[in-house]
Design a protein around this motif. Structure first.
Motif, PDB file in Angstrom:
ATOM      1  N   HIS A   1      18.387  24.670   3.053  1.00 30.77           N
ATOM      2  CA  HIS A   1      18.125  25.811   3.936  1.00 30.77           C
ATOM      3  C   HIS A   1      16.865  25.617   4.782  1.00 30.77           C
ATOM      4  N   HIS A   2      15.997  24.690   4.375  1.00 27.32           N
ATOM      5  CA  HIS A   2      14.764  24.435   5.136  1.00 27.32           C
ATOM      6  C   HIS A   2      14.575  22.929   5.210  1.00 27.32           C
ATOM      7  N   ALA A   3      15.464  22.277   5.922  1.00 29.81           N
ATOM      8  CA  ALA A   3      15.471  20.825   5.799  1.00 29.81           C
ATOM      9  C   ALA A   3      15.797  20.145   7.116  1.00 29.81           C
ATOM     10  N   GLN A   4      15.640  18.842   7.044  1.00 29.83           N
ATOM     11  CA  GLN A   4      16.032  17.990   8.156  1.00 29.83           C
ATOM     12  C   GLN A   4      17.553  18.036   8.317  1.00 29.83           C
ATOM     13  N   THR A   5      18.020  17.874   9.543  1.00 31.69           N
ATOM     14  CA  THR A   5      19.463  17.858   9.792  1.00 31.69           C
ATOM     15  C   THR A   5      19.903  16.479  10.257  1.00 31.69           C
ATOM     16  N   TYR A   6      21.210  16.231  10.145  1.00 31.39           N
ATOM     17  CA  TYR A   6      21.780  14.930  10.459  1.00 31.39           C
ATOM     18  C   TYR A   6      22.989  15.105  11.366  1.00 31.39           C
TER      19      TYR A   6
ATOM     20  N   LEU B   1      22.423   2.103   3.547  1.00 32.24           N
ATOM     21  CA  LEU B   1      22.288   3.223   2.620  1.00 32.24           C
ATOM     22  C   LEU B   1      22.090   2.788   1.175  1.00 32.24           C
ATOM     23  N   SER B   2      22.159   1.517   0.882  1.00 26.00           N
ATOM     24  CA  SER B   2      22.191   1.052  -0.500  1.00 26.00           C
ATOM     25  C   SER B   2      20.813   0.910  -1.142  1.00 26.00           C
ATOM     26  N   SER B   3      19.744   1.133  -0.379  1.00 28.08           N
ATOM     27  CA  SER B   3      18.400   0.934  -0.924  1.00 28.08           C
ATOM     28  C   SER B   3      17.942   2.090  -1.794  1.00 28.08           C
ATOM     29  N   GLY B   4      18.582   3.248  -1.648  1.00 26.39           N
ATOM     30  CA  GLY B   4      18.188   4.411  -2.436  1.00 26.39           C
ATOM     31  C   GLY B   4      17.073   5.212  -1.805  1.00 26.39           C
ATOM     32  N   SER B   5      16.730   4.941  -0.562  1.00 28.29           N
ATOM     33  CA  SER B   5      15.633   5.643   0.091  1.00 28.29           C
ATOM     34  C   SER B   5      16.047   7.012   0.624  1.00 28.29           C
ATOM     35  N   GLN B   6      17.360   7.292   0.676  1.00 28.53           N
ATOM     36  CA  GLN B   6      17.845   8.568   1.171  1.00 28.53           C
ATOM     37  C   GLN B   6      18.712   9.239   0.115  1.00 28.53           C
ATOM     38  N   LEU B   7      18.746  10.565   0.168  1.00 28.60           N
ATOM     39  CA  LEU B   7      19.592  11.324  -0.747  1.00 28.60           C
ATOM     40  C   LEU B   7      20.996  11.390  -0.160  1.00 28.60           C
ATOM     41  N   LEU B   8      21.992  10.969  -0.938  1.00 28.13           N
ATOM     42  CA  LEU B   8      23.354  10.831  -0.445  1.00 28.13           C
ATOM     43  C   LEU B   8      24.312  11.714  -1.233  1.00 28.13           C
ATOM     44  N   LYS B   9      25.469  11.960  -0.647  1.00 22.96           N
ATOM     45  CA  LYS B   9      26.516  12.733  -1.294  1.00 22.96           C
ATOM     46  C   LYS B   9      27.844  12.038  -1.065  1.00 22.96           C
ATOM     47  N   LEU B  10      28.623  11.891  -2.127  1.00 21.63           N
ATOM     48  CA  LEU B  10      29.923  11.232  -2.053  1.00 21.63           C
ATOM     49  C   LEU B  10      31.029  12.270  -1.928  1.00 21.63           C
ATOM     50  N   GLY B  11      32.011  11.984  -1.091  1.00 21.05           N
ATOM     51  CA  GLY B  11      33.157  12.872  -0.936  1.00 21.05           C
ATOM     52  C   GLY B  11      34.346  12.093  -0.426  1.00 21.05           C
ATOM     53  N   ALA B  12      35.329  12.817   0.060  1.00 24.25           N
ATOM     54  CA  ALA B  12      36.515  12.211   0.673  1.00 24.25           C
ATOM     55  C   ALA B  12      36.702  12.812   2.053  1.00 24.25           C
ATOM     56  N   PHE B  13      36.964  11.961   3.026  1.00 22.58           N
ATOM     57  CA  PHE B  13      37.297  12.396   4.380  1.00 22.58           C
ATOM     58  C   PHE B  13      38.734  11.945   4.634  1.00 22.58           C
ATOM     59  N   ARG B  14      39.649  12.915   4.680  1.00 23.70           N
ATOM     60  CA  ARG B  14      41.082  12.606   4.741  1.00 23.70           C
ATOM     61  C   ARG B  14      41.456  11.741   3.536  1.00 23.70           C
TER      62      ARG B  14
ATOM     63  N   LEU C   1      27.213  18.544   4.463  1.00 28.73           N
ATOM     64  CA  LEU C   1      28.511  18.426   5.122  1.00 28.73           C
ATOM     65  C   LEU C   1      29.545  17.922   4.130  1.00 28.73           C
ATOM     66  N   SER C   2      30.758  18.484   4.191  1.00 30.32           N
ATOM     67  CA  SER C   2      31.862  17.994   3.359  1.00 30.32           C
ATOM     68  C   SER C   2      33.180  18.281   4.056  1.00 30.32           C
TER      69      SER C   2
ATOM     70  N   LEU D   1      37.093   7.297   1.311  1.00 30.65           N
ATOM     71  CA  LEU D   1      35.816   7.648   0.726  1.00 30.65           C
ATOM     72  C   LEU D   1      34.829   7.965   1.846  1.00 30.65           C
ATOM     73  N   CYS D   2      33.908   8.847   1.559  1.00 34.52           N
ATOM     74  CA  CYS D   2      32.994   9.328   2.591  1.00 34.52           C
ATOM     75  C   CYS D   2      31.592   9.480   2.001  1.00 34.52           C
ATOM     76  N   ILE D   3      30.592   9.112   2.767  1.00 35.92           N
ATOM     77  CA  ILE D   3      29.200   9.300   2.386  1.00 35.92           C
ATOM     78  C   ILE D   3      28.515  10.152   3.449  1.00 35.92           C
ATOM     79  N   THR D   4      27.902  11.241   3.007  1.00 36.39           N
ATOM     80  CA  THR D   4      27.106  12.065   3.920  1.00 36.39           C
ATOM     81  C   THR D   4      25.663  12.065   3.438  1.00 36.39           C
ATOM     82  N   LEU D   5      24.760  12.361   4.339  1.00 37.85           N
ATOM     83  CA  LEU D   5      23.350  12.499   3.988  1.00 37.85           C
ATOM     84  C   LEU D   5      23.106  13.908   3.461  1.00 37.85           C
TER      85      LEU D   5
END
Length: 368
Positions: A270-275, A244-257, A302-303, A260-264
């Motif tokens: 609303h009109h997009a690819q899903t993961y 994920l470190s190349s910057g080719s994807q749009l990422l979102k930072l959060g916390a899972f429990r 996702l969060s 640290l958490c990273i989601t796509l």
């Protein structure tokens, strides 16, 4: 001769103290009207501290006096939800609206908020900042921090972290990638040689604020997590999973429990690819500990809400609340939650009910 008079209802102070510490903050706010001694005791800094600590140290999540706070999908309504309602089998739950903000600002939205020790920092769509305590119904408008002259406005817009510095007993408002402001002192500057990757709130974990950032240097990895220890003006970089470190994807930072958490993410949810996958850092700061997790519900956004039990996590899939079971031994199961009269949700978080008074912030001291 026996005494048949009135029974002795006296309780030693230490027993009365223990009983009161178990009660919800809203009940204690009402009990302040019983007498002046009770009001003085429940307003005392030490009592407020112990009331918070008693809740946070309780292993039973339903005795921690936590509530879910969320906006509706349009961000023009702010609501709270009792966690006891979530534990029921009913798929529909009722929420309480925090309408006193809209009485002062009737036409604004609340796109961002942060919580710490029962205090909620709100940034309104008109860029004004408010600090509120839902349990005590106190609110206060804050002065907006100054813009740093060398920071692009595009990268310093509605980017805040809110927490408590136990070394100075002060609440802190941290803005963007450039400075921190203590609510009761001048604001020092913190230079960080990166700019923010997305307009997201700072994630408070392990006593540090975290933002996802892009590097200005071509010699560094394109995207990293910057961890800011505001009280001592120190920052460090935390690497992303290699893929994920190349910057080719749009990422979102959060916390899972407590990780640290990273989601796509996508530009048009609303009109997009899903993961169907996301990453959590099981050992803080260790790149090799990034672990890929999968979900059976495809997502565009996702969060994690901040609430979980031994069996379920309250997740936010797009604009809906889902109780999700991540147990590896059982098939992944989930239960959709619908909020009556609201339906779709926007930003979702969790806060603890407390007696912390906004009026007394300068004198508050909370033990770590």
């Amino acid at each position: 001769m026996e005494d048949h008079g009135e029974p002795n209802l006296y309780l030693p102070p230490e027993i009365m103290d223990d009983i009161l510490l178990l009660l919800p903050a809203k009940s204690l706010c009402r009990f302040k009207c019983v007498s002046k001694p009770w009001k003085a005791m429940m307003s005392d800094t030490d009592f407020v501290n112990r009331h918070i600590n008693r809740a946070t140290e309780n292993k039973d999540v339903f005795l921690q006096r936590r509530r879910v706070i969320f906006t509706n999908a349009e961000d023009n309504g702010l609501y709270t939800l009792d966690l006891d309602d979530i534990d029921n089998d009913d798929e529909q739950v009722a929420a309480t609206e925090l309408d006193y903000i809209y009485r002062e600002q009737p036409s604004v939205r609340v796109p961002f908020f942060h919580s710490c020790n029962g205090l909620i920092l709100l940034e309104l769509s008109n860029l004004e900042l408010y600090l509120v305590n839902p349990a005590t119904s106190e609110s206060k408008k804050l002065a907006r921090p100054r813009q740093h002259p060398y920071c692009s406005h595009n990268y310093n817009y509605h980017l805040y972290g809110f927490g408590f510095d136990s070394s100075t007993s002060q609440y802190q408002l941290v803005q963007g990638d450039i400075f921190t402001k203590k609510l009761s002192s001048p604001h020092p500057y913190i230079p960080i040689s990166s700019h923010l990757h997305r307009n997201e709130n700072g994630v408070l974990l392990n006593g540090r604020f975290h933002w996802l950032m892009e590097s200005f240097s071509r010699y560094d990895e394109a995207i990293v997590i910057v961890a800011l220890n505001a009280p001592v003006l120190e920052s460090r970089k935390i690497p992303l999973p290699p893929e994920l470190s190349s910057g080719s994807q749009l990422l979102k930072l959060g916390a899972f429990r407590k990780w640290l958490c990273i989601t796509l993410a996508t530009l048009e949810p609303h009109h997009a690819q899903t993961y169907s996958e996301f990453w959590v850092m099981k050992e803080y700061g260790v790149r090799e500990s990034w672990t890929k997790m999968r979900v059976s519900i495809p997502y565009a956004e996702l969060s994690h809400s901040g609430f979980w039990t031994e069996s379920h996590d309250l997740m936010v899939f797009g604009e809906r609340l889902v109780l999700y079971n991540f147990d590896e031994e059982d098939p992944q199961t989930f239960r959709n939650l619908s909020v009556r009269e609201i339906g779709k949700v926007g930003r979702v978080g969790v806060y603890i009910e407390s007696l912390v008074s906004i009026r007394n912030l300068n004198s508050m001291r909370i033990n770590p």
